[in-house]
Write a protein that holds these residues in place. Structure first.
Motif, mmCIF file in Angstrom:
data_model
loop_
_atom_site.group_PDB
_atom_site.id
_atom_site.type_symbol
_atom_site.label_atom_id
_atom_site.label_comp_id
_atom_site.label_asym_id
_atom_site.label_seq_id
_atom_site.Cartn_x
_atom_site.Cartn_y
_atom_site.Cartn_z
ATOM 1 N N GLY A 166 0.833 -1.209 0.000
ATOM 2 C CA GLY A 166 0.000 0.000 0.000
ATOM 3 C C GLY A 166 0.859 1.248 0.000
ATOM 4 N N ASP A 167 0.555 2.176 -0.925
ATOM 5 C CA ASP A 167 1.383 3.381 -1.037
ATOM 6 C C ASP A 167 0.609 4.656 -0.689
ATOM 7 O OD1 ASP A 167 -0.221 3.262 -3.249
ATOM 8 O OD2 ASP A 167 1.331 3.821 -4.686
ATOM 9 N N GLY A 168 -0.269 4.568 0.304
ATOM 10 C CA GLY A 168 -0.853 5.775 0.886
ATOM 11 C C GLY A 168 0.188 6.377 1.835
ATOM 12 N N LEU A 169 -0.183 7.410 2.586
ATOM 13 C CA LEU A 169 0.778 8.036 3.505
ATOM 14 C C LEU A 169 1.346 7.024 4.495
ATOM 15 C CD1 LEU A 169 -0.897 11.459 4.432
ATOM 16 C CD2 LEU A 169 1.245 11.129 3.175
ATOM 17 N N SER A 170 0.484 6.096 4.987
ATOM 18 C CA SER A 170 0.957 5.124 5.996
ATOM 19 C C SER A 170 2.006 4.189 5.416
ATOM 20 C CB SER A 170 -0.198 4.268 6.529
ATOM 21 O OG SER A 170 -1.218 5.065 7.022
ATOM 22 N N GLY A 171 1.732 3.617 4.239
ATOM 23 C CA GLY A 171 2.669 2.673 3.621
ATOM 24 C C GLY A 171 3.992 3.345 3.293
ATOM 25 N N GLY A 193 -6.125 11.143 12.895
ATOM 26 C CA GLY A 193 -5.916 9.846 12.241
ATOM 27 C C GLY A 193 -4.458 9.550 11.917
ATOM 28 N N PHE A 194 -3.807 10.414 11.141
ATOM 29 C CA PHE A 194 -2.432 10.147 10.737
ATOM 30 C C PHE A 194 -1.464 10.372 11.901
ATOM 31 C CE2 PHE A 194 1.450 11.067 8.073
ATOM 32 C CZ PHE A 194 1.623 9.749 7.683
ATOM 33 N N ASN A 195 -1.860 11.214 12.857
ATOM 34 C CA ASN A 195 -1.022 11.389 14.057
ATOM 35 C C ASN A 195 -0.895 10.072 14.814
ATOM 36 O OD1 ASN A 195 -0.095 14.259 14.552
ATOM 37 N ND2 ASN A 195 -2.218 14.597 13.936
ATOM 38 N N ASP A 223 -1.170 -5.582 -7.661
ATOM 39 C CA ASP A 223 -2.416 -5.444 -6.903
ATOM 40 C C ASP A 223 -2.561 -6.741 -6.094
ATOM 41 O OD1 ASP A 223 -4.924 -5.080 -5.964
ATOM 42 O OD2 ASP A 223 -5.873 -4.704 -7.884
ATOM 43 N N VAL A 224 -2.172 -6.695 -4.829
ATOM 44 C CA VAL A 224 -2.131 -7.932 -4.032
ATOM 45 C C VAL A 224 -3.545 -8.471 -3.794
ATOM 46 C CG1 VAL A 224 -1.523 -8.899 -1.777
ATOM 47 C CG2 VAL A 224 0.037 -7.326 -2.909
ATOM 48 N N LYS A 225 -3.760 -9.744 -4.147
ATOM 49 C CA LYS A 225 -5.080 -10.357 -3.924
ATOM 50 C C LYS A 225 -4.984 -11.502 -2.915
ATOM 51 C CE LYS A 225 -7.697 -8.702 -7.650
ATOM 52 N NZ LYS A 225 -6.771 -7.965 -8.482
HETATM 53 C C1 LIG Z 1 -11.184 14.297 5.246
HETATM 54 C C2 LIG Z 1 -10.055 13.761 6.038
HETATM 55 C C3 LIG Z 1 -9.171 14.629 6.658
HETATM 56 C C4 LIG Z 1 -8.116 14.144 7.433
HETATM 57 N N1 LIG Z 1 -7.293 15.019 8.083
HETATM 58 C C5 LIG Z 1 -6.333 14.558 8.913
HETATM 59 C C6 LIG Z 1 -5.519 15.457 9.650
HETATM 60 O O1 LIG Z 1 -5.626 16.685 9.542
HETATM 61 N N2 LIG Z 1 -4.572 14.929 10.500
HETATM 62 C C7 LIG Z 1 -4.410 13.580 10.645
HETATM 63 O O2 LIG Z 1 -3.548 13.163 11.450
HETATM 64 N N3 LIG Z 1 -5.148 12.696 9.921
HETATM 65 C C8 LIG Z 1 -6.105 13.147 9.055
HETATM 66 N N4 LIG Z 1 -6.849 12.265 8.328
HETATM 67 C C9 LIG Z 1 -6.469 10.826 8.309
HETATM 68 C C10 LIG Z 1 -5.380 10.596 7.238
HETATM 69 O O3 LIG Z 1 -5.821 11.108 6.001
HETATM 70 C C11 LIG Z 1 -5.025 9.116 7.065
HETATM 71 O O4 LIG Z 1 -4.705 8.579 8.330
HETATM 72 C C12 LIG Z 1 -3.822 8.962 6.143
HETATM 73 O O5 LIG Z 1 -4.124 9.456 4.871
HETATM 74 C C13 LIG Z 1 -3.325 7.530 6.063
HETATM 75 O O6 LIG Z 1 -4.071 6.762 5.171
HETATM 76 P P1 LIG Z 1 -3.550 5.288 4.759
HETATM 77 O O7 LIG Z 1 -2.273 5.396 4.035
HETATM 78 O O8 LIG Z 1 -3.589 4.412 5.964
HETATM 79 O O9 LIG Z 1 -4.709 4.788 3.761
HETATM 80 P P2 LIG Z 1 -4.989 5.220 2.203
HETATM 81 O O10 LIG Z 1 -4.649 6.646 1.986
HETATM 82 O O11 LIG Z 1 -6.387 4.768 1.961
HETATM 83 O O12 LIG Z 1 -3.958 4.333 1.385
HETATM 84 C C14 LIG Z 1 -4.151 2.951 1.110
HETATM 85 C C15 LIG Z 1 -3.284 2.563 -0.087
HETATM 86 O O13 LIG Z 1 -3.323 1.148 -0.275
HETATM 87 C C16 LIG Z 1 -3.380 0.851 -1.674
HETATM 88 N N5 LIG Z 1 -3.983 -0.475 -1.827
HETATM 89 C C17 LIG Z 1 -5.243 -0.867 -1.472
HETATM 90 N N6 LIG Z 1 -5.426 -2.168 -1.776
HETATM 91 C C18 LIG Z 1 -4.270 -2.605 -2.333
HETATM 92 C C19 LIG Z 1 -3.834 -3.892 -2.840
HETATM 93 N N7 LIG Z 1 -4.645 -4.948 -2.834
HETATM 94 N N8 LIG Z 1 -2.575 -4.035 -3.329
HETATM 95 C C20 LIG Z 1 -1.716 -2.957 -3.334
HETATM 96 N N9 LIG Z 1 -2.069 -1.717 -2.864
HETATM 97 C C21 LIG Z 1 -3.337 -1.549 -2.377
HETATM 98 C C22 LIG Z 1 -4.250 1.994 -2.237
HETATM 99 O O14 LIG Z 1 -4.007 2.149 -3.621
HETATM 100 C C23 LIG Z 1 -3.746 3.189 -1.409
HETATM 101 O O15 LIG Z 1 -2.647 3.813 -2.029
HETATM 102 C C24 LIG Z 1 -7.925 12.733 7.560
HETATM 103 C C25 LIG Z 1 -8.819 11.842 6.940
HETATM 104 C C26 LIG Z 1 -9.881 12.352 6.188
HETATM 105 C C27 LIG Z 1 -10.837 11.385 5.534
#
Ligand SMILES: Cc1cc2nc3c(=O)[nH]c(=O)nc-3n(C[C@H](O)[C@H](O)[C@H](O)COP(=O)(O)OP(=O)(O)OC[C@H]3O[C@@H](n4cnc5c(N)ncnc54)[C@H](O)[C@@H]3O)c2cc1C
Length: 369
Positions: free
Chosen positions: A10-15, A276-278, A125-127
């Motif tokens: 996963g390449d969101g902020l957490s990954g 959330g991200f904190n 795309d991991v399944k």
């Molecule tokens: C409106 C809003 C405002 C926010 N504001 C704040 C804030 O001000 N401060 C704060 O601390 N937090 C905030 N948050 C929370 C913060 O946005 C999240 O905690 C942060 O973006 C981390 O997300 P993530 O990476 O865990 O998930 P996501 O961003 O959902 O990333 C998941 C990733 O996994 C990938 N993925 C999914 N399935 C597969 C697969 N099978 N194989 C390979 N890749 C896959 C997707 O493509 C995606 O890139 C907010 C949230 C929202 C909704």
């Protein structure tokens, strides 16, 4: 000595942040698995605390100061039947209370760091998790909605659909001063987060029904609302409007064998307090410490208590903070019977120095003292 291999999916902020951070542990090889051809369309901003900003800073070669906009003051307002009461101002002279960054820009920065650290990115795309069985540790950062988690956790999560939508967007303005602020409005909380001299972002959480009725005229509606709360008629430009459904999801099981869930998949919370991200950053910091401890001892992560240690050390804070944010949301939600009492309560909060101190500490450090 052969390195222990960890894969992060996963390449969101957490990954991305987990990959950058764990790659700094000697004795570890990190691979990042990301979906093919996903576009960077996250036009939100994120507010993080001073301590979390420092953690990111420690893990990135060059942070680029302009990407993180500091704030020393936060103002809170409550909309009563007659006025918008400024019920709490938190101010700090000696350090920044928070930093706001644009998600897409920080994701690009993290990708650059990944390339500098020669972390291998596998486009897939991991399944099926069996594809990953050769890794010592598998960390799933798949966001809040992935069905893959169901293969790992058997215990039901705590879940709640708020039936609300977070409307987000950017505002260009020419105001001389603008503080980070949160307005608890009748329609729902609206946060104003400056991220450059002439820009702020907003997050307005409203009922799903309100969003659906007004979706076609959202830009005008947001513009009027922001002009009303800023008491300014000067020209502002709204852009990048996006919408996100809001849920609470708190996992009670964090891992199975050597597979760990991290990020939104572990705890999805209401954006009202920007926590959330904190929480995710504090999770990553702790995970890094634990992994370093076992790797330094020469113990295989797969056969260690690492994930159990992580669960025991992070679950209490994640649960209390997530339910605390839920309680804050419930308190400020419109309720015709309770609203007159709320007005009295918020007016009494204003001069409560202890509350100011506690809010400052918790939003900076969480519950880890
Ligand atoms: C409106 C809003 C405002 C926010 N504001 C704040 C804030 O001000 N401060 C704060 O601390 N937090 C905030 N948050 C929370 C913060 O946005 C999240 O905690 C942060 O973006 C981390 O997300 P993530 O990476 O865990 O998930 P996501 O961003 O959902 O990333 C998941 C990733 O996994 C990938 N993925 C999914 N399935 C597969 C697969 N099978 N194989 C390979 N890749 C896959 C997707 O493509 C995606 O890139 C907010 C949230 C929202 C909704």
């Amino acid at each position: 000595m052969t390195k222990q291999r960890i894969c992060i999916v996963g390449d969101g902020l957490s990954g991305l942040m987990t990959a950058v951070s764990l790659a700094k542990v000697p004795g570890i090889e990190v691979n990042l698995i990301a979906k093919k051809g996903t576009k960077n369309v996250d036009k939100r901003t994120t507010a993080i605390s001073d301590i979390n900003y420092k953690f990111i800073n420690q893990n990135i070669t060059s942070l680029g100061k302009k990407l993180f906009w500091p704030s020393k003051k936060i103002e809170l307002f409550y909309e009563s039947s007659k006025e918008k009461i400024n019920f709490l101002n938190i101010k700090e002279d000696n350090f920044n209370l928070m930093y706001v960054f644009e998600n897409d820009k920080v994701k690009s920065l993290l990708l650059k760091e990944i390339s500098k650290n020669k972390i291998k990115i596998i486009r897939q795309d991991v399944k099926n998790l069996d594809e990953l069985k050769n890794y010592e540790l598998i960390i799933l950062c798949l966001g809040g909605q992935s069905k893959i988690y169901n293969n790992i956790t058997k215990i039901r999560s705590i879940k709640k659909d708020y039936k609300e939508i977070a409307i987000t967007g950017y505002v260009k303005h020419n105001l001389k001063t603008l503080n980070t602020s949160q307005f608890f409005l009748k329609e729902g909380p609206l946060a104003i987060l400056p991220f450059s001299q002439n820009h702020f972002s907003f997050v307005w959480s409203v009922k799903k029904s309100f969003f659906e009725i007004n979706s076609k005229k959202m830009t005008t509606l947001v513009k009027n609302k922001i002009e009303e709360i800023l008491k300014s008629k000067q020209d502002i430009t709204i852009s990048n409007i996006q919408s996100y459904p809001i849920f609470l999801s708190l996992r009670r099981q964090y891992y199975q064998k050597n597979i760990l869930i991290l990020g939104e998949g572990l705890h999805t919370i209401h954006p009202v307090a920007g926590q959330g991200f904190n929480l995710v950053l504090r999770d990553i910091k702790k995970l890094k410490e634990i992994i370093k401890y076992y790797v330094d001892l020469g113990i295989s992560i797969k056969n260690s208590y690492a994930l159990n240690d992580f669960y025991n050390s992070r679950k209490p804070e994640n649960t209390i903070m997530s339910l605390g944010v839920d309680a804050t949301h419930t308190f400020f939600k419109q309720n015709k019977y309770l609203d007159p009492f709320k007005e009295i309560i918020v007016k009494n909060i204003k001069n409560n120095e202890t509350l100011k101190k506690v809010s400052k500490i918790i939003s900076n450090r969480g519950l880890s003292f």
